[in-house]
Enzyme design. Structure first.
Site, PDB file in Angstrom:
ATOM      1  CD  GLU A  46      -3.236  12.735 -42.169  1.00 20.28           C
ATOM      2  OE1 GLU A  46      -3.750  12.623 -41.517  1.00 20.28           O
ATOM      3  OE2 GLU A  46      -3.313  11.468 -43.090  1.00 20.28           O
ATOM      4  CG  LEU A  47       2.166  11.611 -46.120  1.00 20.24           C
ATOM      5  CD1 LEU A  47       1.831  10.658 -46.838  1.00 20.24           C
ATOM      6  CD2 LEU A  47       3.110  11.296 -44.991  1.00 20.24           C
ATOM      7  CB  VAL A  82      -7.059  12.421 -46.031  1.00 20.05           C
ATOM      8  CG1 VAL A  82      -7.085  12.577 -44.883  1.00 20.05           C
ATOM      9  CG2 VAL A  82      -8.865  13.162 -46.113  1.00 20.05           C
ATOM     10  CB  CYS A  83      -2.336  10.196 -47.837  1.00 24.58           C
ATOM     11  SG  CYS A  83      -3.567   8.563 -46.851  1.00 24.58           S
ATOM     12  N   PRO A  84      -1.723  12.969 -48.969  1.00 25.53           N
ATOM     13  CG  PRO A  84      -2.652  13.486 -51.149  1.00 25.53           C
ATOM     14  CD  PRO A  84      -3.017  12.722 -50.626  1.00 25.53           C
TER      15      PRO A  84
END
Length: 185
Positions: free
Chosen positions: A48-49, A44-46
């Protein structure tokens, strides 16, 4: 945490191909977003970033700096930036917080895991937190909505006595709280 001043910190970030030392003093004098996420090289992090990177130019045009923060090192941030097309488009600060100092200062460290929660903080030029959002592990954030919150916070700061109603967009009507409005909204 709303209306509290950020605590002192010192860290190294990866930005524009360089390692940069930053402190809370670098944040003062401009609007800032602290965008905490659990870890590099995840799922999920990439997304969002990358979404935040797509909005970075507009945030910059509004005088807002972005600090993404995880407990990974600045070296790991550099490696991720070099190996992922999504992360490679990031031009904002990728802060290494391996000591957990910043993550603990914002009270978003997952107990016993050494990882940050998925959390966002909007900080005004005086270093005071004006907005925050924390989501569960699997729930990604929306940079478009974050930008809307930035616009609302900046409007309220520039127009004392006015407030922005739900779903307010720049240019729409605001409210001036008064006795006359009670029960009429």
């Amino acid at each position: 945490m709303i209306n509290t001043e950020i605590k002192p910190f010192q860290a190294t970030a990866f930005k524009n191909g360089e390692f940069v030392d930053i402190t809370e003093q670098d944040v003062k004098g401009k609007w800032s977003i602290f965008f905490f996420y659990p870890a590099d090289f995840t799922f999920v992090c990439p997304t969002e970033l990358g979404d935040l990177a797509d909005h970075y130019e507009e945030l910059q045009s509004r005088g807002v700096e972005v600090y993404s923060v995880s407990t990974d090192t600045h070296f790991t941030h550099k490696a991720w930036h070099a190996s992922s097309d999504t992360i490679g488009k990031i031009n904002y600060f990728m802060v290494g917080d391996q000591s957990g100092n910043i993550t603990n200062n914002f009270n978003v460290m997952r107990e016993g895991q050494g990882l940050a929660d998925r959390a966002t903080f909007l900080v005004d030029p005086e270093g005071v937190i004006q907005a925050m959002e924390i989501t569960a592990e699997g729930i990604g954030r929306n940079a478009g909505d974050l930008l809307r919150k930035v616009k609302a916070a900046q409007y309220v700061a520039a127009n004392p006595g006015e407030v922005c109603p739900a779903k307010w967009e720049e240019g729409e009507e605001t409210l001036v709280p008064s006795l006359d409005l009670v029960g009429k909204i």
